[in-house]
Design an enzyme around this catalytic site. Sequence first.
Site, PDB file in Angstrom:
ATOM      1  N   SER A   1       0.841  -1.198   0.000  1.00 51.09           N
ATOM      2  CA  SER A   1       0.000   0.000   0.000  1.00 51.09           C
ATOM      3  C   SER A   1       0.878   1.251   0.000  1.00 51.09           C
ATOM      4  O   SER A   1       2.007   1.230   0.500  1.00 51.09           O
ATOM      5  CB  SER A   1      -0.858  -0.004   1.259  1.00 51.09           C
ATOM      6  OG  SER A   1      -1.336   1.291   1.527  1.00 51.09           O
ATOM      7  N   SER A   2       0.308   2.344  -0.519  1.00 42.42           N
ATOM      8  CA  SER A   2       1.067   3.605  -0.566  1.00 42.42           C
ATOM      9  C   SER A   2       1.337   4.170   0.826  1.00 42.42           C
ATOM     10  O   SER A   2       2.147   5.082   0.979  1.00 42.42           O
ATOM     11  CB  SER A   2       0.315   4.635  -1.406  1.00 42.42           C
ATOM     12  OG  SER A   2      -0.983   4.851  -0.883  1.00 42.42           O
ATOM     13  N   CYS A   3       0.658   3.627   1.861  1.00 44.73           N
ATOM     14  CA  CYS A   3       0.891   4.176   3.209  1.00 44.73           C
ATOM     15  C   CYS A   3       2.214   3.714   3.800  1.00 44.73           C
ATOM     16  O   CYS A   3       2.547   4.099   4.917  1.00 44.73           O
ATOM     17  CB  CYS A   3      -0.266   3.846   4.142  1.00 44.73           C
ATOM     18  SG  CYS A   3      -0.376   2.110   4.542  1.00 44.73           S
TER      19      CYS A   3
ATOM     20  N   TYR B   1      -0.229  -0.954  10.247  1.00 48.66           N
ATOM     21  CA  TYR B   1      -0.436  -1.605   8.948  1.00 48.66           C
ATOM     22  C   TYR B   1       0.781  -1.371   8.043  1.00 48.66           C
ATOM     23  O   TYR B   1       1.280  -2.292   7.386  1.00 48.66           O
ATOM     24  CB  TYR B   1      -1.692  -1.018   8.312  1.00 48.66           C
ATOM     25  CG  TYR B   1      -2.022  -1.528   6.945  1.00 48.66           C
ATOM     26  CD1 TYR B   1      -2.525  -2.807   6.768  1.00 48.66           C
ATOM     27  CD2 TYR B   1      -1.858  -0.721   5.822  1.00 48.66           C
ATOM     28  CE1 TYR B   1      -2.848  -3.275   5.509  1.00 48.66           C
ATOM     29  CE2 TYR B   1      -2.181  -1.178   4.561  1.00 48.66           C
ATOM     30  CZ  TYR B   1      -2.675  -2.452   4.401  1.00 48.66           C
ATOM     31  OH  TYR B   1      -2.992  -2.910   3.148  1.00 48.66           O
TER      32      TYR B   1
ATOM     33  N   LYS C   1       3.447  -3.977   6.204  1.00 45.70           N
ATOM     34  CA  LYS C   1       3.631  -3.984   4.747  1.00 45.70           C
ATOM     35  C   LYS C   1       5.094  -3.726   4.368  1.00 45.70           C
ATOM     36  O   LYS C   1       5.588  -4.255   3.371  1.00 45.70           O
ATOM     37  CB  LYS C   1       2.706  -2.951   4.095  1.00 45.70           C
ATOM     38  CG  LYS C   1       1.237  -3.367   4.157  1.00 45.70           C
ATOM     39  CD  LYS C   1       1.014  -4.596   3.300  1.00 45.70           C
ATOM     40  CE  LYS C   1      -0.323  -5.235   3.467  1.00 45.70           C
ATOM     41  NZ  LYS C   1      -0.449  -6.503   2.730  1.00 45.70           N
TER      42      LYS C   1
ATOM     43  N   PRO D   1       0.195  -0.600  -4.531  1.00 48.03           N
ATOM     44  CA  PRO D   1      -0.911   0.155  -5.110  1.00 48.03           C
ATOM     45  C   PRO D   1      -1.286   1.368  -4.266  1.00 48.03           C
ATOM     46  O   PRO D   1      -1.160   1.356  -3.041  1.00 48.03           O
ATOM     47  CB  PRO D   1      -2.076  -0.839  -5.114  1.00 48.03           C
ATOM     48  CG  PRO D   1      -1.579  -2.106  -4.531  1.00 48.03           C
ATOM     49  CD  PRO D   1      -0.229  -1.871  -3.952  1.00 48.03           C
TER      50      PRO D   1
ATOM     51  N   HIS E   1     -13.041   2.131   3.184  1.00 42.95           N
ATOM     52  CA  HIS E   1     -12.320   3.319   2.733  1.00 42.95           C
ATOM     53  C   HIS E   1     -13.328   4.383   2.286  1.00 42.95           C
ATOM     54  O   HIS E   1     -14.526   4.122   2.183  1.00 42.95           O
ATOM     55  CB  HIS E   1     -11.375   2.959   1.588  1.00 42.95           C
ATOM     56  CG  HIS E   1     -10.237   2.089   2.024  1.00 42.95           C
ATOM     57  ND1 HIS E   1     -10.254   0.720   1.885  1.00 42.95           N
ATOM     58  CD2 HIS E   1      -9.070   2.384   2.632  1.00 42.95           C
ATOM     59  CE1 HIS E   1      -9.138   0.222   2.375  1.00 42.95           C
ATOM     60  NE2 HIS E   1      -8.391   1.200   2.840  1.00 42.95           N
TER      61      HIS E   1
HETATM   62  O1  GFB Z   1     -10.012   5.975   2.544  1.00 41.82           O
HETATM   63  P1  GFB Z   1      -9.591   6.324   3.918  1.00 41.82           P
HETATM   64  O2  GFB Z   1     -10.320   5.659   5.030  1.00 41.82           O
HETATM   65  O3  GFB Z   1      -8.082   5.993   4.133  1.00 41.82           O
HETATM   66  O4  GFB Z   1      -9.773   7.894   4.137  1.00 41.82           O
HETATM   67  P2  GFB Z   1      -6.652   6.704   4.024  1.00 41.82           P
HETATM   68  C1  GFB Z   1      -9.315   8.839   3.190  1.00 41.82           C
HETATM   69  C2  GFB Z   1      -9.784  10.221   3.576  1.00 41.82           C
HETATM   70  O5  GFB Z   1     -11.201  10.303   3.369  1.00 41.82           O
HETATM   71  C3  GFB Z   1      -9.541  10.615   5.029  1.00 41.82           C
HETATM   72  C4  GFB Z   1     -11.819  10.878   4.514  1.00 41.82           C
HETATM   73  O6  GFB Z   1      -9.153  11.963   5.077  1.00 41.82           O
HETATM   74  C5  GFB Z   1     -10.919  10.426   5.667  1.00 41.82           C
HETATM   75  O7  GFB Z   1     -11.120  11.218   6.821  1.00 41.82           O
HETATM   76  N1  GFB Z   1     -13.222  10.452   4.605  1.00 41.82           N
HETATM   77  C6  GFB Z   1     -14.293  11.262   4.445  1.00 41.82           C
HETATM   78  C7  GFB Z   1     -13.689   9.215   4.872  1.00 41.82           C
HETATM   79  N2  GFB Z   1     -15.436  10.597   4.645  1.00 41.82           N
HETATM   80  C8  GFB Z   1     -15.089   9.309   4.907  1.00 41.82           C
HETATM   81  C9  GFB Z   1     -15.865   8.135   5.197  1.00 41.82           C
HETATM   82  O8  GFB Z   1     -17.082   8.142   5.253  1.00 41.82           O
HETATM   83  N3  GFB Z   1     -15.151   6.988   5.385  1.00 41.82           N
HETATM   84  C10 GFB Z   1     -13.780   6.935   5.323  1.00 41.82           C
HETATM   85  N4  GFB Z   1     -13.149   5.770   5.506  1.00 41.82           N
HETATM   86  N5  GFB Z   1     -13.027   8.055   5.081  1.00 41.82           N
HETATM   87  C11 GFB Z   1      -5.979   4.233   4.439  1.00 41.82           C
HETATM   88  C12 GFB Z   1      -5.096   3.576   5.433  1.00 41.82           C
HETATM   89  O9  GFB Z   1      -5.761   5.583   4.653  1.00 41.82           O
HETATM   90  O10 GFB Z   1      -5.667   3.969   3.104  1.00 41.82           O
HETATM   91  C13 GFB Z   1      -4.724   2.210   5.061  1.00 41.82           C
HETATM   92  O11 GFB Z   1      -5.711   3.662   6.694  1.00 41.82           O
HETATM   93  C14 GFB Z   1      -4.438   2.012   3.595  1.00 41.82           C
HETATM   94  O12 GFB Z   1      -3.621   1.838   5.817  1.00 41.82           O
HETATM   95  C15 GFB Z   1      -5.473   2.658   2.729  1.00 41.82           C
HETATM   96  O13 GFB Z   1      -3.163   2.489   3.251  1.00 41.82           O
HETATM   97  C16 GFB Z   1      -5.179   2.574   1.262  1.00 41.82           C
HETATM   98  O14 GFB Z   1      -6.292   6.960   2.602  1.00 41.82           O
HETATM   99  O15 GFB Z   1      -6.537   7.874   4.923  1.00 41.82           O
END
Ligand code: GFB
Length: 318
Positions: free
Chosen positions: A111-113, A140, A144, A167, A183
Site C-alpha cells: 500500500s502507498s501508506c 499496517y 507492509k 498500489p 475506505h
Molecule cells: O479511505 P480512507 O479511510 O483511508 O480515508 P486513508 C481517506 C480520507 O477520506 C480521510 C476521509 O481523510 C478520511 O477522513 N473520509 C471522508 C472518509 N469521509 C469518509 C468516510 O465516510 N469513510 C472513510 N473511511 N473516510 C488508508 C489507510 O488511509 O488507506 C490504510 O488507513 C491504507 O492503511 C489505505 O493504506 C489505502 O487513505 O486515509
Amino acid sequence: MPVLQQDSRIYVAGHRGLVGGAILRRLQDAGHTALITRTSRELDLRDQAAVRDFFAAERPEFVFLAAAKVGGILANSTYPAQFLYDNMMIAANVINASHEHGVTKLLNLGSSCIYPRMAPQPLKEEYLLTGPLEETNRAYAVAKIAAIELCDSYRIQYGSDFISGMPTNLYGPGDNFDLKGSHVLPALLRKMVDAREAGAPTVEVWGSGTPLREFLYVDDLADASLYLMEHVSEPGPINIGTGEDLTIRELAEMIAQVVGYQGTLAFDATKPDGTPRKLMDVSRLAGQGWTARTSLRDGLEKTYAWYLAHREEALAAR
Ligand code: GFB
C-alpha cells in the site's frame, strides 16, 4: 522472465477480497485453468503449519499475495494490533512457504501508506524508510514494509524471484461498503445512494475534505499485477497508481454527480484527516511499459453500477 502458462499452478491468496477477486477474474478471463484458492475459513494464513501443509499439497508455481487485513482510516486506528499481527503473520507464512516449496515467482501487494507521512510528492520508491509514518496507519504500514523486506531478503539470500507492488488507494466491484471499516470511496458512494433515496439534505464527510488522495480502479490493479508477474523482477517497492489525485471534497462532489445526489456535504471535523497527501510517482512502472487505463469518472460509474446490481451482497458481505 517466467511467463504464466495456461496450465501454470497459480495461487491467489485473498481471492474473496477486492484485490484478490479482481486478480482471479483477470486470470480466469485470460483462460488460466489451474487456479488455486482457499477462503480464510478453509485456510488461516496466520497459521504457519496450515500454510506449509497447503503449499506442500498444492505446489503452486506462482503466488499473488493479495490476502491482508485491510480497512479505512477508522478501522486502522481502532484495531492496530490486528492490522500489525495478522498482516505480519500472513506475509511471513506465505513468503516463507513459497521459498520452501520452490515457488517460481511471488507478487507481494502492499500500500502507498508505507511511505513517510511528510515525504515529498509525488512519492518515489526510494523515499521508503526516510521518515516517520502516518500515525493512523503506522501498524499496517510497518507490516507492509516488513513484507517488502522479506521479499528482498529472500531474493538476496536465496535468489527468490519475489517482487512487491505498492498500489495507491483502490476501489471497484467487490469493495467493502461497511461504513465503519471501509475506505472513503465506497463509504461516500453508499451514503449518497442512501441519502438520495431517503431525501436526506446532507451527507456526512469525515475530516476537513482537504486531504488529497489518488484512486486506482481495481481491474487496472489486476492488470498491473499480471504485468508485474510476467515482466518485472527487481527488489524494492514498485508503485502502482494513476499519478493523479484530487481532494476528498472533489471526490465527494464527483460521487454526488455520478449517484445523482443533490444535497450538501457536512464535514465532520471530529474525524481524522490522515495523511495530507499520498500521490504516487508512477514513472518507474510506466518506464517498464504499464500505465493505468480507467479514469476515475469511468471507474466510479462502473463501481456504482456494480453496487446497484449487488447491493444486498455488498452490504451483507461484512
Ligand atoms: O479511505 P480512507 O479511510 O483511508 O480515508 P486513508 C481517506 C480520507 O477520506 C480521510 C476521509 O481523510 C478520511 O477522513 N473520509 C471522508 C472518509 N469521509 C469518509 C468516510 O465516510 N469513510 C472513510 N473511511 N473516510 C488508508 C489507510 O488511509 O488507506 C490504510 O488507513 C491504507 O492503511 C489505505 O493504506 C489505502 O487513505 O486515509
